[in-house]
Design an enzyme around this catalytic site. Structure first.
Site, short mmCIF file in Angstrom:
data_model
loop_
_atom_site.label_atom_id
_atom_site.label_comp_id
_atom_site.label_asym_id
_atom_site.label_seq_id
_atom_site.Cartn_x
_atom_site.Cartn_y
_atom_site.Cartn_z
N SER A 1 50.57 28.02 37.33
CA SER A 1 50.90 29.58 37.79
C SER A 1 52.29 29.54 37.72
O SER A 1 53.26 28.65 38.09
CB SER A 1 50.47 29.87 39.15
OG SER A 1 50.95 29.15 40.33
N ASP A 2 53.02 30.77 37.65
CA ASP A 2 54.27 30.92 37.89
C ASP A 2 54.22 30.82 39.38
O ASP A 2 53.27 31.27 40.25
CB ASP A 2 54.89 32.19 37.40
CG ASP A 2 56.20 32.64 37.33
OD1 ASP A 2 57.11 31.51 38.05
OD2 ASP A 2 56.70 33.49 36.43
N TRP A 3 55.65 30.68 39.84
CA TRP A 3 55.71 30.28 41.43
C TRP A 3 55.32 31.52 42.21
O TRP A 3 55.89 32.52 42.36
CB TRP A 3 57.23 29.91 41.77
CG TRP A 3 57.39 28.64 41.58
CD1 TRP A 3 57.67 27.46 42.66
CD2 TRP A 3 56.88 27.40 40.64
NE1 TRP A 3 57.96 26.36 42.21
CE2 TRP A 3 57.34 26.27 41.18
CE3 TRP A 3 56.16 27.60 39.37
CZ2 TRP A 3 57.23 24.87 40.15
CZ3 TRP A 3 55.96 26.42 38.69
CH2 TRP A 3 56.43 25.27 39.11
#
Length: 814
Positions: free
Chosen positions: A222-224
């Site tokens: 995932s993106d952060w």
């Protein structure tokens, strides 16, 4: 690591251990597991350099040119070599996974993260990204293709729902990611956005086509902070939630499996992929790497210098470049960017270079002992203030250059203190009881007058100068965007008079509030020179000089993660400055220092126009090589540049009711200009060198079989007086198509070099994908048989040959 070994490891893990592996242990580390000999893996941002685990200016990194500059190279071998440098930096900093390349497209020139993406075209982006991936992973460091998918602008990027057709997704936005998987990329990052109603961390596109049709066997991360729920992403094809240790996965995921809401097999597949990645980067062996001092080797600097020259795009040249030092007695260098260039864009990809060669320093070094160099700085656009640093500031406690960072409890008692080199502190250590971050410095003003001070962050903030309060207020957080909260918080400014040049104590405090991050930034800007007065000084210097070099560009608030651009103007009266200088000196060279397109209304009035992008730490060295003819400007535009924003066919970045409609479909970049029947200022693929070329003959097959690659051979002659490089581009069209198509589309390129008077042949391979289109009815790739028109030339708007190639269906075998 083979499947049987992976299965053996998975069999030894409990459900709780498996769940723990699927969420980060920290912001930048995955969890380790001693029972199977697995250590933590370290991740780092990386498109322009490898920062490492911490935002710490004391641990510098090699700073590459921006991704848009790499897209301008049209040179996969050089991109791959730069990928090797990224990998070497990762090894030096103890990093296993680099979060690069960014494969989103320049859909609109207003995209705030334009500088971090390669190009407007899926074919060029895919080839460039694949080369960088090969260079990084050849040394056992993982690359990450991001942000999957249609994450092409910044406005409301955490919540925007992009509406895009299945065909445009396949042919345009997914295409670079498919190329990355073909190149063997080890991770793919799911973006914050939604596509057609589904959030990307739980989107069916993670399964098909990514893991199914394309056969991606790596990790989807995932993106952060993008993961916002437990079950849907767990049932989907997301594998790793970052950052950690807090996330919707963990105990919630364990319980979901026990309740039968998430299948055990789904968890096992995610763990298998994570362990496969661990085997690839060597995480089943003790970590032998260490964070060594930054390497200032001549080889590294030479590579970065070469990349600056190779990516510089000469947009126009009226016999002015290259400059001959033997013909110069004086040169006027004009503009604040000459002495303070933007070397990188803003946001999470930022790194701290050990040093930067400015354009002014490079020009002075080249002309030392030959010609006089006069610099007229002129105001920075927008009066952007820089963070306090080692130049003119000292730690009030130790006296060392830099600042004093302190962390205080609620009563004002000091909990932690340390000397730092910058007033931009994004991750100060916060011991238990931390209530306030304080940054202070003794500032030695070089000018009297009105100074502008600022403090960035959220919550209650104060700023004093020699004990006098100049700012005191409460500034609430108005966004959840992590790039704004943790990397680029808004700076609140106030002005005060400094009546002497004696040192003053500048102290900024920021109270910490839950959910508002800890980033604290302190800035100071001296009195800005009067624009009319400095323009007059620049005109006078240019009038008396043999040549004038004007360096203009964007400011740090104009191109950055978290924000889209509102316009394409340079700002700060830079256009007036260029016009005034060009009016008195026909040998005026304008250097544009930006990551993406800007308006240049004076482009036809100057002697030469050179695009330098955000060129990295060797900016001035590589730029000087081009200006004085030591190197040819090797770049070609990876994106079409319009004359003005109002002319541009695709500009929308702002969602309506949460939705952003990609109504243009297949037609972005040069395709959109062609469809609109309008000519831009500079076409995709445009770029001049220091020689001239004649396209003498072209050989192309009369017939080809669908699904098979073929070559177009272009014979050229270097008709100039010096050696040079030419980028031969092939475009395709299908005028009588039964389906909607672009007027023409980019199909491939090849670069060649030749000495003066020599003939050379460029062999451009046209891949099978160049002729296929996605059928939404059949949900499959289709190649339409019949005649296609192919064109060869120097850009999408400068074509020197066209011919017809008939595509025949493949033979049927009984």
């Amino acid at each position: 690591m083979d499947d049987s070994t992976l299965d053996r490891h998975i069999g030894r893990l409990t459900l709780e251990q498996k769940a723990r592996l699927l969420t980060g242990a920290t912001t930048w580390r995955t969890a380790g597991e001693a029972d199977i000999g697995l250590r933590e893996m370290v991740l780092s941002d990386g498109p322009a350099g490898v920062r490492g685990e911490a935002w710490d200016e004391r641990r510098p990194s090699a700073l590459l040119p921006s991704a848009s500059a790499l897209g301008a190279l049209w040179d996969e071998e050089l991109v791959e070599e730069l990928g090797g440098l990224v990998a070497a930096e990762a090894v030096r900093k103890g990093v296993d996974v680099v979060l690069a390349p960014t494969l989103n497209l320049h859909r609109t020139p207003l995209g705030g993260r334009h500088f971090e993406c390669f190009s407007e075209d899926p074919e060029l982006t895919g080839r460039t990204g694949a080369a960088l991936i090969r260079g990084i992973q050849a040394r056992g460091v993982a690359a990450t293709a991001k942000h999957y998918v249609a994450n092409d602008s910044e406005t409301d990027r955490l919540t925007v729902d992009v509406r895009v057709s299945e065909r445009a997704l396949r042919e345009v936005y997914l295409a670079p990611f498919e190329a990355a998987v073909e190149a063997g990329v080890w991770l793919v990052m799911a973006g914050y956005n939604s596509v057609n109603g589904a959030t990307m961390t739980a989107h069916p596109l993670l399964d098909e086509p990514l893991k199914g049709e394309w056969g991606f066997d790596g990790v989807v991360v995932s993106d952060w902070g993008a993961l916002r729920s437990t079950e849907e992403p767990a049932r989907a094809a997301l594998d790793l939630a970052m950052p950690g240790p807090q996330s919707p996965w963990g105990a919630e995921l364990v319980q979901a499996v026990k309740d039968g809401r998430v299948a055990q097999d789904a968890v096992d597949d995610k763990v298998r992929r994570l362990l496969r990645l661990a085997g690839r980067v060597g995480a089943f062996t003790p970590y032998l790497r260490h964070c060594a001092p930054v390497q200032r080797s001549q080889r590294t600097r030479a590579l970065l210098r070469r990349a600056v020259a190779a990516g510089s795009v000469l947009l126009a040249n009226r016999g002015v470049l290259p400059l001959d030092p033997a013909e110069l007695s004086s040169v006027a260098v004009v503009g604040a960017h000459a002495a303070s260039p933007r070397t990188q864009g803003g946001g999470s990809a930022g790194v701290f270079p050990s040093d930067v060669v400015t354009p002014l320093a490079g020009i002075r070094s080249r002309l030392r002992g030959r010609a006089r160099v006069v610099h007229v700085p002129c105001p920075l656009p927008g009066g952007a203030a820089a963070p306090l640093g080692t130049d003119g500031c000292s730690d009030p406690r130790s006296g060392a250059p830099g600042v004093l960072l302190r962390v205080l409890d609620e009563s004002g008692r000091e909990l932690h203190a340390e000397h730092r080199l910058s007033g931009r502190q994004l991750e100060p250590d916060l011991p238990p009881g931390a209530h306030t971050v304080e940054i202070s410095a003794l500032l030695r003003p070089r000018q009297q007058g009105t100074w502008t001070f600022g403090v960035g962050g959220f919550g209650r903030m104060t700023l004093t100068v020699d004990g006098h309060t100049v700012l005191d207020g409460v500034f609430p957080r108005e966004t959840d965007d992590p790039a704004v909260v943790h990397v680029n918080p808004p700076v609140q400014q106030a002005s005060t008079e400094l009546t002497s040049k004696r040192p003053v104590l500048v102290t900024a405090r920021r109270e910490l509030l839950p959910g508002s991050g800890r980033a604290t930034v302190v800035t100071a800007a001296p009195p800005q020179p009067d624009a009319e007065r400095t323009t007059a000084a620049a005109v006078e210097a240019a009038r008396e000089a043999d040549a004038a070099i004007v360096v203009v560009g964007t400011d740090e608030h104009d191109e950055t993660e978290g924000y889209d651009r509102r316009n394409l103007s340079l700002g700060g009266r830079q256009d007036d400055l260029v016009r005034a200088v060009a009016a008195v000196n026909p040998r005026t060279v304008v250097v544009v220092n930006s990551g993406g397109p800007v308006e240049m209304p004076w482009r036809q009035d100057v002697g030469a126009l050179l695009l330098a992008w955000f060129p990295g730490q060797e900016a001035g060295a590589g730029l000087t090589d081009v200006l004085f003819g030591l190197e040819e400007p090797g770049g070609r535009l990876p994106t079409t540049w319009g004359a003005s924003l109002t002319d541009m066919p695709v500009t929308r970045t702002r969602p309506a009711e949460g939705r952003l409609d990609y109504a243009e479909g297949l037609h972005i970049g040069h395709r959109a200009w062609l469809r609109a029947g309008r000519a831009p200022a500079f076409w995709f693929g445009h770029g001049l060198g220091y020689t001239s070329w004649e396209y003498e003959a072209v050989e192309a097959p009369a017939k080809v079989t669908a699904g098979e690659a073929f070559s177009v051979r272009v014979h050229l002659r270097n008709t100039g007086t010096r050696a040079g490089r030419e980028v031969v581009q092939i475009y395709a069209a299908r005028p009588e198509s039964a389906v909607e198509r672009p007027v023409r589309w980019f199909a491939g390129y090849a670069a060649v070099r030749a000495e003066p008077g020599r003939t050379v042949t460029a062999e451009v391979e046209v891949a099978p994908r160049a002729l296929r289109h996605w059928s939404q009815d059949e949900h499959a790739w289709v190649v339409e048989p019949g005649p296609y028109r192919f064109m060869a030339g120097r850009s999408a708007g400068d074509l020197r040959w066209q011919g017809e190639v008939t595509v025949e269906p493949p033979a049927l075998h009984g």
